[in-house]
Design a protein around this motif. Structure first.
Motif, PDB file in Angstrom:
ATOM      1  N   ARG A   7       0.839  -1.199   0.000  1.00 18.14           N
ATOM      2  CA  ARG A   7       0.000   0.000   0.000  1.00 18.14           C
ATOM      3  C   ARG A   7       0.876   1.251   0.000  1.00 18.14           C
ATOM      4  O   ARG A   7       1.963   1.260   0.581  1.00 18.14           O
ATOM      5  N   LEU A   8       0.367   2.278  -0.638  1.00 23.50           N
ATOM      6  CA  LEU A   8       1.108   3.542  -0.771  1.00 23.50           C
ATOM      7  C   LEU A   8       0.187   4.708  -0.429  1.00 23.50           C
ATOM      8  O   LEU A   8      -0.924   4.799  -0.958  1.00 23.50           O
ATOM      9  N   SER A   9       0.643   5.590   0.453  1.00 22.15           N
ATOM     10  CA  SER A   9      -0.109   6.800   0.804  1.00 22.15           C
ATOM     11  C   SER A   9       0.605   8.015   0.217  1.00 22.15           C
ATOM     12  O   SER A   9       1.822   8.179   0.402  1.00 22.15           O
ATOM     13  N   VAL A  10      -0.134   8.865  -0.483  1.00 19.37           N
ATOM     14  CA  VAL A  10       0.437  10.072  -1.087  1.00 19.37           C
ATOM     15  C   VAL A  10      -0.503  11.253  -0.861  1.00 19.37           C
ATOM     16  O   VAL A  10      -1.685  11.079  -0.544  1.00 19.37           O
ATOM     17  N   ARG A 145      -0.915  10.939 -10.140  1.00 22.70           N
ATOM     18  CA  ARG A 145       0.401  11.056 -10.789  1.00 22.70           C
ATOM     19  C   ARG A 145       1.514  10.702  -9.815  1.00 22.70           C
ATOM     20  O   ARG A 145       2.452   9.969 -10.154  1.00 22.70           O
ATOM     21  N   ARG A 146       1.413  11.213  -8.602  1.00 19.74           N
ATOM     22  CA  ARG A 146       2.463  10.978  -7.623  1.00 19.74           C
ATOM     23  C   ARG A 146       2.553   9.493  -7.266  1.00 19.74           C
ATOM     24  O   ARG A 146       3.652   8.946  -7.128  1.00 19.74           O
ATOM     25  N   ALA A 147       1.396   8.853  -7.122  1.00 16.18           N
ATOM     26  CA  ALA A 147       1.397   7.426  -6.807  1.00 16.18           C
ATOM     27  C   ALA A 147       2.048   6.634  -7.938  1.00 16.18           C
ATOM     28  O   ALA A 147       2.834   5.699  -7.697  1.00 16.18           O
ATOM     29  N   ARG A 148       1.735   6.973  -9.175  1.00 12.33           N
ATOM     30  CA  ARG A 148       2.322   6.259 -10.313  1.00 12.33           C
ATOM     31  C   ARG A 148       3.838   6.481 -10.393  1.00 12.33           C
ATOM     32  O   ARG A 148       4.596   5.580 -10.772  1.00 12.33           O
ATOM     33  N   GLU A 149       4.279   7.685 -10.046  1.00  9.33           N
ATOM     34  CA  GLU A 149       5.715   7.968 -10.072  1.00  9.33           C
ATOM     35  C   GLU A 149       6.449   7.139  -9.022  1.00  9.33           C
ATOM     36  O   GLU A 149       7.541   6.589  -9.294  1.00  9.33           O
ATOM     37  N   TYR A 150       5.880   7.039  -7.822  1.00  7.27           N
ATOM     38  CA  TYR A 150       6.502   6.209  -6.796  1.00  7.27           C
ATOM     39  C   TYR A 150       6.510   4.745  -7.230  1.00  7.27           C
ATOM     40  O   TYR A 150       7.504   4.013  -7.022  1.00  7.27           O
ATOM     41  N   ALA A 151       5.388   4.301  -7.791  1.00 11.38           N
ATOM     42  CA  ALA A 151       5.320   2.904  -8.238  1.00 11.38           C
ATOM     43  C   ALA A 151       6.360   2.633  -9.316  1.00 11.38           C
ATOM     44  O   ALA A 151       7.035   1.582  -9.300  1.00 11.38           O
ATOM     45  N   ALA A 152       6.507   3.552 -10.261  1.00 17.93           N
ATOM     46  CA  ALA A 152       7.484   3.372 -11.332  1.00 17.93           C
ATOM     47  C   ALA A 152       8.901   3.312 -10.773  1.00 17.93           C
ATOM     48  O   ALA A 152       9.746   2.552 -11.257  1.00 17.93           O
ATOM     49  N   LEU A 154       9.755   2.038  -8.083  1.00 21.29           N
ATOM     50  CA  LEU A 154       9.920   0.721  -7.472  1.00 21.29           C
ATOM     51  C   LEU A 154       9.810  -0.410  -8.488  1.00 21.29           C
ATOM     52  O   LEU A 154       9.872  -1.591  -8.134  1.00 21.29           O
ATOM     53  N   GLY A 155       9.604  -0.049  -9.754  1.00 21.54           N
ATOM     54  CA  GLY A 155       9.488  -1.057 -10.792  1.00 21.54           C
ATOM     55  C   GLY A 155       8.173  -1.799 -10.759  1.00 21.54           C
ATOM     56  O   GLY A 155       8.104  -2.983 -11.141  1.00 21.54           O
ATOM     57  N   THR A 156       7.108  -1.129 -10.326  1.00 19.75           N
ATOM     58  CA  THR A 156       5.804  -1.769 -10.259  1.00 19.75           C
ATOM     59  C   THR A 156       4.744  -0.804 -10.764  1.00 19.75           C
ATOM     60  O   THR A 156       5.053   0.201 -11.415  1.00 19.75           O
ATOM     61  N   ARG A 157       3.483  -1.081 -10.439  1.00 18.69           N
ATOM     62  CA  ARG A 157       2.391  -0.238 -10.923  1.00 18.69           C
ATOM     63  C   ARG A 157       1.286  -0.140  -9.869  1.00 18.69           C
ATOM     64  O   ARG A 157       1.186  -0.979  -8.965  1.00 18.69           O
ATOM     65  N   VAL A 158       0.463   0.903 -10.027  1.00 20.11           N
ATOM     66  CA  VAL A 158      -0.691   1.091  -9.146  1.00 20.11           C
ATOM     67  C   VAL A 158      -1.808   0.158  -9.603  1.00 20.11           C
ATOM     68  O   VAL A 158      -2.126   0.091 -10.797  1.00 20.11           O
ATOM     69  N   THR A 159      -2.409  -0.558  -8.653  1.00 24.10           N
ATOM     70  CA  THR A 159      -3.471  -1.497  -9.007  1.00 24.10           C
ATOM     71  C   THR A 159      -4.855  -1.078  -8.532  1.00 24.10           C
ATOM     72  O   THR A 159      -5.858  -1.591  -9.025  1.00 24.10           O
ATOM     73  N   LEU A 214      -0.495  -1.462  -4.672  1.00 23.49           N
ATOM     74  CA  LEU A 214       0.521  -1.663  -5.703  1.00 23.49           C
ATOM     75  C   LEU A 214       0.678  -3.147  -5.975  1.00 23.49           C
ATOM     76  O   LEU A 214       0.466  -3.993  -5.091  1.00 23.49           O
ATOM     77  N   ALA A 215       1.060  -3.438  -7.190  1.00 19.03           N
ATOM     78  CA  ALA A 215       1.497  -4.795  -7.486  1.00 19.03           C
ATOM     79  C   ALA A 215       2.818  -5.035  -6.758  1.00 19.03           C
ATOM     80  O   ALA A 215       3.652  -4.123  -6.686  1.00 19.03           O
ATOM     81  N   PRO A 216       3.051  -6.229  -6.180  1.00 20.87           N
ATOM     82  CA  PRO A 216       4.283  -6.472  -5.441  1.00 20.87           C
ATOM     83  C   PRO A 216       5.506  -6.226  -6.326  1.00 20.87           C
ATOM     84  O   PRO A 216       5.640  -6.804  -7.408  1.00 20.87           O
TER      85      PRO A 216
END
Length: 219
Positions: A7-10, A145-152, A154-159, A214-216
């Protein structure tokens, strides 16, 4: 718990500059005399004169309201008991303008009235202004946008989205800044020159807190 999605909080934020939509002006009309009746008569006359002037600007005036009426005695001194030296009276009017072309002229004409004081203009946006909606939408997009940037990173994606909450102050949603009040005493001029006014840009802010899944990632 094993297998649970990360999980990601932004926080999403937006700041928009916009032209003001309204100008608020406060007028205090006064009177004083040794006679209470004279004070009341003068206040009535000056209030009518002020209202007539304001209403002559037609649709440029959004609203005009009487916010207060006061008459009180001024005593001669501590040793005079209840002997009255004179009476004071005021009527307070709040004027909201939606067109600014004649605002400078109206301010000087109001200030030219007998025993009148003027405060304003205070620049504002309407409570239901489209600018507030734009700020809210931009804040939500900012969070995504911020969540997707953090996910990217980490090499993953927002689900998915778990929660999004508005964190703006409840009293003044998204906030705005207004011009400081201008005070003018009554002027003795046959034809007072209009003020040259520059409306102040309004700063509108919106802020949201969002939680995403996020995807693991493969770290």
């Amino acid at each position: 718990m094993a297998g649970e999605e990360p999980r990601l909080s932004v926080r999403g934020e937006a700041v928009i500059e916009a032209e003001p939509e309204l100008a608020r002006v406060i007028v205090n009309v006064g009177a004083r005399d040794k006679s209470r009746r004279a004070v009341l008569d003068r206040l009535t006359r000056r209030d009518e004169e002020c209202l007539t002037l304001v209403k002559s600007y037609g649709d440029a005036v959004e609203s005009v309201e009487t916010g207060g009426f006061t008459v009180f005695p001024e005593l001669r001194g501590r040793r005079s008991g209840e002997k009255v030296a004179r009476y004071h009276g005021t009527v307070r009017l709040t004027i909201v303008m939606n067109e600014f072309g004649a605002l400078g002229e109206l301010l000087t004409r109001l200030a030219d009235l007998e025993l009148a004081s003027v405060e304003g203009p205070r620049w504002e946006l309407r409570r239901d202004s489209e600018v507030h909606r734009r700020a809210r939408e931009e804040a939500a997009r900012s969070a995504v946008r911020r969540a997707r940037e953090y996910a990217a990173a980490l090499g993953t994606r927002v689900t998915g989205l778990l929660e999004m909450s508005d964190t703006a102050e409840p009293v003044t949603p998204f906030g705005y800044e207004s011009a400081p009040l201008m005070r003018a005493a009554a002027m003795e001029m046959d034809s007072p020159p209009p003020l040259d006014l520059e409306p102040e840009m309004q700063i509108v802010r919106a802020q949201v807190q969002a939680r995403f899944t996020l995807a693991p990632p493969e770290l």
